[in-house]
Design an enzyme around this catalytic site. Sequence first.
Site, mmCIF file in Angstrom:
data_model
loop_
_atom_site.group_PDB
_atom_site.id
_atom_site.type_symbol
_atom_site.label_atom_id
_atom_site.label_comp_id
_atom_site.label_asym_id
_atom_site.label_seq_id
_atom_site.Cartn_x
_atom_site.Cartn_y
_atom_site.Cartn_z
ATOM 1 N N ASP A 97 -1.615 11.900 3.095
ATOM 2 C CA ASP A 97 -2.100 12.714 3.993
ATOM 3 C C ASP A 97 -3.454 12.550 4.647
ATOM 4 O O ASP A 97 -4.306 13.294 4.692
ATOM 5 C CB ASP A 97 -2.033 14.151 3.420
ATOM 6 C CG ASP A 97 -0.733 14.647 2.871
ATOM 7 O OD1 ASP A 97 0.223 14.389 3.666
ATOM 8 O OD2 ASP A 97 -0.503 15.148 1.875
ATOM 9 N N LYS A 123 -2.842 9.404 8.755
ATOM 10 C CA LYS A 123 -2.238 8.147 9.267
ATOM 11 C C LYS A 123 -1.199 8.429 10.347
ATOM 12 O O LYS A 123 -1.563 7.526 11.310
ATOM 13 C CB LYS A 123 -1.438 7.590 8.051
ATOM 14 C CG LYS A 123 -2.315 7.134 6.852
ATOM 15 C CD LYS A 123 -1.449 6.519 5.794
ATOM 16 C CE LYS A 123 -0.317 7.421 5.126
ATOM 17 N NZ LYS A 123 -1.001 8.549 4.360
ATOM 18 N N GLY A 124 -0.785 9.312 10.404
ATOM 19 C CA GLY A 124 0.265 9.395 11.750
ATOM 20 C C GLY A 124 -0.525 9.400 13.071
ATOM 21 O O GLY A 124 -0.151 8.828 13.926
ATOM 22 N N GLY A 162 5.403 13.140 5.695
ATOM 23 C CA GLY A 162 5.123 14.018 6.715
ATOM 24 C C GLY A 162 3.948 13.466 7.569
ATOM 25 O O GLY A 162 2.825 13.671 7.168
ATOM 26 N N HIS A 163 4.071 12.875 8.757
ATOM 27 C CA HIS A 163 3.280 12.279 9.412
ATOM 28 C C HIS A 163 3.190 13.245 10.683
ATOM 29 O O HIS A 163 4.217 13.359 11.418
ATOM 30 C CB HIS A 163 3.587 11.063 9.890
ATOM 31 C CG HIS A 163 3.242 9.932 8.891
ATOM 32 N ND1 HIS A 163 3.744 8.712 8.682
ATOM 33 C CD2 HIS A 163 2.553 10.023 7.488
ATOM 34 C CE1 HIS A 163 3.544 8.235 7.801
ATOM 35 N NE2 HIS A 163 2.855 9.059 6.818
ATOM 36 N N GLN A 170 2.196 7.804 2.303
ATOM 37 C CA GLN A 170 1.521 8.329 1.011
ATOM 38 C C GLN A 170 0.209 7.376 0.967
ATOM 39 O O GLN A 170 -0.348 6.999 1.966
ATOM 40 C CB GLN A 170 2.567 7.914 -0.047
ATOM 41 C CG GLN A 170 3.393 8.870 -0.219
ATOM 42 C CD GLN A 170 5.082 8.296 0.402
ATOM 43 O OE1 GLN A 170 5.229 7.246 0.288
ATOM 44 N NE2 GLN A 170 5.806 9.261 1.193
HETATM 45 P P1 IMP Z 1 7.412 12.169 -4.565
HETATM 46 O O1 IMP Z 1 7.277 11.018 -3.859
HETATM 47 O O2 IMP Z 1 8.141 13.266 -3.788
HETATM 48 O O3 IMP Z 1 8.601 11.661 -5.829
HETATM 49 O O4 IMP Z 1 6.267 12.708 -5.255
HETATM 50 C C1 IMP Z 1 5.545 12.246 -6.246
HETATM 51 C C2 IMP Z 1 4.016 12.496 -5.811
HETATM 52 O O5 IMP Z 1 3.713 12.131 -4.594
HETATM 53 C C3 IMP Z 1 3.927 14.086 -5.914
HETATM 54 O O6 IMP Z 1 2.366 14.594 -6.096
HETATM 55 C C4 IMP Z 1 3.986 14.388 -4.272
HETATM 56 O O7 IMP Z 1 3.165 15.504 -3.860
HETATM 57 C C5 IMP Z 1 3.275 13.095 -3.689
HETATM 58 N N1 IMP Z 1 3.535 12.691 -2.283
HETATM 59 C C6 IMP Z 1 4.670 12.067 -1.988
HETATM 60 N N2 IMP Z 1 4.635 12.035 -0.616
HETATM 61 C C7 IMP Z 1 3.661 12.316 -0.248
HETATM 62 C C8 IMP Z 1 2.898 12.329 1.192
HETATM 63 O O8 IMP Z 1 3.591 11.969 2.278
HETATM 64 N N3 IMP Z 1 1.896 12.706 1.276
HETATM 65 C C9 IMP Z 1 1.084 13.346 -0.037
HETATM 66 N N4 IMP Z 1 1.642 13.158 -1.039
HETATM 67 C C10 IMP Z 1 2.845 12.874 -1.228
HETATM 68 MG MG MG Z 2 1.461 13.629 4.985
#
Ligand code: IMP
Ligand code: MG
Length: 422
Positions: free
Chosen positions: A12, A15-16, A39-40, A222
Site C-alpha cells: 500500500d 504503487k498503483g 488492491g491498486h 504488496q
Molecule cells: P495474504 O496475502 O492475503 O495471504 O495476506 C498476508 C498478509 O499480507 C496480511 O497481513 C495482508 O494484510 C497482507 N497483504 C496482502 N496483500 C496486501 C496488499 O496488497 N497490500 C497490503 N497488505 C497486503
Molecule cells: Mg494496496
Amino acid sequence: MNTILVGAQWGDEGKGKIIDVLTEEADIVVRTQGGNNAGHTVEIGKEKFILHLIPSGILRAGKKCVIANGVVIDPVALVQEIEGLEKRGIKLAGRLLISETAHLVLPYHRKLDEQRELRKGRDKIGTTKRGIGPAYGDKAARTGLRLIDLTQPKVFSAKLKIRLEENNAILESLGGTPLSFLEVEKSYLEAGKKLRPFVTNTVIWLHGQLQKQKRLLFEGAQGTFLDIDFGTYPYVTSSNTTAGGSSTGSGVPPHRMDRVVGVMKAYTTRVGEGPLPTESAEVSDMLHAMGREFGATTGRARRCGWFDAVATRYARMVNGIDELAITNLDGLDSLKQLQICIAYECRGKRLQYPPNDAEELLDCRPVYRKFAGWQESTTEVRHFKKLPAAAQKYLNALADLTGARLKIVSVGAQREQTFSVA
Ligand code: IMP
Ligand code: MG
C-alpha cells in the site's frame, strides 16, 4: 529501459499511482506475483479505479499488460475485473495477456485460508482471505492447477475432481463445509472460456517484445516486508514481492532489468497482524480522521506509524533500489513535528537493520530523529523546490537514510499530483 517497481515497506505504498505515471514511458506493464490480495488504486479526474489482478497500466490507452506466470489467478474474480473495466469503456482485447502457467486460486484455497486463520485465533496473520497462501502452497507442493488446465475443459474437470476430493476432506477435518464439484466446475469452466482469448505463453511473447526494444515495467504487488523470504515471517504473503520476483515471475532474465524504483510512503502503514516497530496512535488517529488509510481490497483500517528508515534501508539492499518514489507527503501536512526512525534499540543492542525473528522485532524500540513540520498544504505543489523548506528537508532525509536517489514525489491521489525531482 526495463524498470522494476517494488514496494519498500509493508504494501500500500501507492504503487498503483506511480505505475500509472511511469507507464507513460513504458510499452508493457507486467505483474509477476501475488493475486487479488493486491488492491491498486488509481484516480483519474473524477474516476476512481481499484485494480486487483490487472496491471494498472491498462488505464493508459495503447499500453499492453501481462499477468505473468508468477501470479496466482482467481479466474472468476479476474473475469469480473475484466468485465468491470470493459463496462467503463476500457478495451482489453489484444492488450491483456495472461500466462498459461499461472496457477489458479480455487474456492478451496479461499476456504482453507479462512479456516486456518480462524484456528490460529490470536496468532492469525490477518490475511486478505483470498486463498493466496494455500494456492502458492499447492504450487510448491506440485498439486496446483494452472490456466493451461482450465482452458482444456476435460483436463480441468478430471484434475479438479481429484483435487476437490482431497481438499474437501481437509476442509471437513478443519471444521469447514465441503464444496460441490459441479458448482466449482461450472463457474470455473465458464470463467476459463472467457479468459481463453487472453491466455498464451507469455515468456515467448515477452522475449519477442524485448527483441523489438519494447520497454517493460514490472509492477510489484504488496511490499518488501510482506515478502515470503525477506519479510516479517510468518506475517507475510506467500510470494517474492521483492525485485527478484520480477524475473522468476515472468521469465525475463535479471540482466535485462535496468533500474529498480522503490515506492514508499512518507510514513509507514501495515494491514493485518505482525510487528510494526514505529506504529503510533497519534499518526493512525490523524490519518484515519482525514479519511485516509483504509484498505483498497478489504476496507480494513491500516495501522500507521512514523517513517522507518531501518526497514527501508534493508529494502534498498534486498531490491537494489536505485530511485525512490515517495508518496502521500500531503498526509503529514498538518503536523507540527515529525519523527523518522533511524535505528532500533533491541535487547541492549543498537540495530541498523531489522532482525529476522518476529519475536525479536517485537522487542525493538525505535530510535527517532525529530524533524520540524511544515504545517501548510503541499497538494498544489508541482516542483520540489516549491515545497516548504521543512518538507524538502524531510524528504531528503528519507532518501539519505534509505540510501537511494529521490526521483518522484506525490502529494495527492490525482495523476497530476506527482512530480519528478530533477
Ligand atoms: P495474504 O496475502 O492475503 O495471504 O495476506 C498476508 C498478509 O499480507 C496480511 O497481513 C495482508 O494484510 C497482507 N497483504 C496482502 N496483500 C496486501 C496488499 O496488497 N497490500 C497490503 N497488505 C497486503
Ligand atoms: Mg494496496
